[in-house]
Design a protein around this motif. Structure first.
Motif, PDB file in Angstrom:
ATOM      1  N   ILE A 170      78.138  91.524 -76.248  1.00 53.02           N
ATOM      2  CA  ILE A 170      76.752  91.525 -75.777  1.00 53.02           C
ATOM      3  C   ILE A 170      76.004  90.354 -76.415  1.00 53.02           C
ATOM      4  O   ILE A 170      76.272  89.987 -77.563  1.00 53.02           O
ATOM      5  N   TYR A 200      78.482  98.132 -78.116  1.00 53.65           N
ATOM      6  CA  TYR A 200      78.916  96.765 -77.841  1.00 53.65           C
ATOM      7  C   TYR A 200      78.833  95.966 -79.141  1.00 53.65           C
ATOM      8  O   TYR A 200      78.066  96.290 -80.048  1.00 53.65           O
ATOM      9  N   ILE A 220      75.385  91.303 -70.702  1.00 55.52           N
ATOM     10  CA  ILE A 220      76.794  91.659 -70.821  1.00 55.52           C
ATOM     11  C   ILE A 220      77.504  91.188 -69.560  1.00 55.52           C
ATOM     12  O   ILE A 220      76.864  90.760 -68.590  1.00 55.52           O
TER      13      ILE A 220
END
Length: 413
Positions: A170, A200, A220
Motif C-alpha cells: 500500500i 497491508y 493499492i
C-alpha cells in the motif's frame, strides 16, 4: 514628399528629447507590465491546474447511485390519487460500473482521448493501534494511473511501479502516514464500510502537495482492491479519462454520455470554483494590463498635443509653403509610430527580464521552489500590437487637429 515629412518628424523627435523619452517610457512601462502581469497570472493558473490534476482527471465516468425513490407510487399515480406509504425501503442497486471493457474501448477510440484508467475507490478507516483515520483507498491500474497523473513524480519513498507486483503493498499520502505514525514496511490495517478488515504493508509514501489528497488517500493494486470488495475482475467504480485539451471537454462528454448508461462528468462541472478562479485571475490581469497601456496612451496624447501647440506657427508656415493636411497628419503619425515601435521593443525586453527575475525569487510553498511564471509568445505579440495601436490612436487625434490649422489666422495672430 514622404521623405521630407519623415525628416521633419525626425527633427521634432530629436529636438524635444525629454518629451520623446517620457512618451517612450510610458509605452515601455505599459507593455512591460502587460507582459509581466500576464506571464505571472498564466504561471499561477498553470501551477494551480497542475496541482489540481495530480488526482483529478479531465473526465470522470462513475455510477452515481440510485435515483430518488422517496415516493415511487406518486410518479405513476394520477394527480388526484391518495397515496400513503409506510416504512418505504430502498431496493439494493448495483454498485460500480458494468461492462467496463466495452465502455473503456469506446472511450479509448475517441480521437481527443490521450489516456484512460479504471479505479476501484473504497471508503475505509486506516488503523494503526489506537489511531483510526477515515479516508479513501484507490485500487488502480498502476501503469495507466501513472500515465494519467504521473504519480511516480510524487513518490517520497518507494517506487510507484512496485505496486503492480505487490498485492499486499500500500502507498500512503505523506500527511496520512504521519498522522498514523507509520514508517516503511509497517503494517496498516484497513476497515471497509461493510466491516471487512485487511492488513497491508506500507511500501511507499507520496506527496502531491494537495492537502486533501496527502492526508486521506492511499493506493493499492486494483486486483487487491477487487479482492477486498469480493468483486469480479471487471469491477470498477470510476473510469478516469484525460484528453488533449483539458479546457475543451464538452464535445467529448456530449458525444459519449448518451451511449454510456452512467454519469459522465467533466472536471469543470465537478470543480466549478477552480474554473471560476482561473477566469477571474485572467480577467484581473488583462484589466490591469490594459489600464496601464491606456494610461500610457493618454500620456502620449498629451505630449503630442503639447508638441502641436508649441509648433503651431511652424505647422502654419508648412501649410503656407504648400504642405497639405495629409502631410501634417503624416508628420505627427510618424512620430507616434516611432514611439510605439521603439517603446514596444524595449517594453518586451524589459517585460521578459522582469518576469525572468521574479521567476527566480524563492517561494517554498506547495512544492514550489520559486514564483511561477509562464512565457507565451502570444502575450508578447498582443502587448506589442495593442501598444502600437494605442500610440497610433493617441498620435492620430492631435495630428488630425494639426491638419486643420488655418495658416492665415495663425500667422496673423
Amino acid at each position: 514628399m514622404i521623405s521630407t515629412n519623415l525628416k521633419i518628424a525626425k527633427v521634432h523627435l530629436t529636438t524635444k528629447t525629454r518629451q520623446t523619452l517620457v512618451a517612450l517610457l510610458g509605452v515601455t512601462f505599459g507593455i512591460c507590465m502587460y507582459i509581466f502581469m500576464n506571464s505571472f497570472m498564466s504561471g499561477v493558473n498553470d501551477t494551480q491546474t497542475d496541482l489540481a490534476f495530480t488526482s483529478l482527471a479531465h473526465i470522470r465516468i462513475y455510477n452515481d447511485g440510485p435515483e430518488d425513490n422517496t415516493n415511487i407510487v406518486r410518479k405513476t399515480a394520477a394527480a388526484n390519487t391518495a397515496v400513503n406509504i409506510r416504512n418505504g425501503k430502498i431496493i439494493q442497486y448495483t454498485t460500480g460500473i458494468k461492462n467496463t471493457a466495452a465502455i473503456m474501448s469506446l472511450v479509448r477510440h475517441q480521437p481527443e482521448v490521450t489516456g484512460i484508467t479504471p479505479q476501484v475507490n473504497i471508503d475505509v478507516f486506516f488503523r494503526n493501534g489506537g489511531n483510526k483515520i477515515n479516508g479513501t483507498l484507490s485500487g488502480v491500474d498502476v501503469q495507466n494511473e501513472n500515465n494519467l497523473f504521473n504519480m511516480s513524480k510524487y513518490m517520497v519513498t518507494g517506487v510507484w511501479s512496485e505496486l503492480q507486483y505487490r498485492p499486499d503493498g500500500i502507498f500512503l499520502g505523506a500527511d496520512l502516514a504521519k498522522d498514523l505514525s507509520v514508517n516503511m514496511d509497517d503494517n496498516i490495517n484497513l476497515l471497509t464500510s461493510d466491516g471487512v478488515a485487511h492488513n497491508y504493508k506500507l511500501i511507499g509514501i507520496f506527496r502531491t502537495n494537495v492537502k486533501s489528497t496527502d492526508n486521506s488517500k492511499a493506493y493499492i493494486n486494483i486486483s487487491a482492491a477487487r479482492q477486498l470488495e469480493n468483486a469480479n475482475q471487471e469491477y470498477v467504480t470510476d473510469i478516469q479519462v484525460n484528453i488533449k485539451d483539458y479546457e475543451n471537454t464538452a464535445p467529448v462528454v456530449d458525444r459519449i454520455s448518451p451511449v454510456i448508461p452512467y454519469r459522465t462528468e467533466s472536471w469543470q462541472t465537478a470543480n466549478q470554483q477552480l474554473e471560476a478562479g482561473n477566469k477571474l485571475r485572467n480577467i484581473v490581469a488583462v484589466a490591469v494590463s490594459l489600464t496601464i497601456l491606456l494610461v500610457a496612451g493618454f500620456g502620449i496624447y498629451n505630449i503630442m498635443n503639447m508638441t502641436i501647440n508649441e509648433k503651431i506657427r511652424e505647422i502654419a508656415i508648412l501649410k503656407a509653403m504648400g504642405f497639405s493636411g495629409g502631410d501634417i497628419k503624416q508628420i505627427f503619425l510618424a512620430q507616434a509610430i516611432v514611439i510605439g515601435v521603439l517603446g514596444g521593443w524595449v517594453g518586451m525586453v524589459f517585460g521578459f527580464v522582469i518576469a525572468d527575475a521574479v521567476n527566480h525569487v524563492p517561494f517554498k510553498v506547495a512544492g514550489l521552489d520559486h514564483l511561477p511564471m509562464t512565457y507565451h509568445s502570444s502575450d508578447y505579440i498582443m502587448a506589442f500590437v495593442f501598444g502600437l495601436i494605442t500610440t497610433i490612436i493617441a498620435g492620430w487625434l492631435p495630428a488630425r487637429k494639426a491638419s486643420k490649422v488655418d495658416p492665415v489666422q495663425i500667422i496673423r495672430g
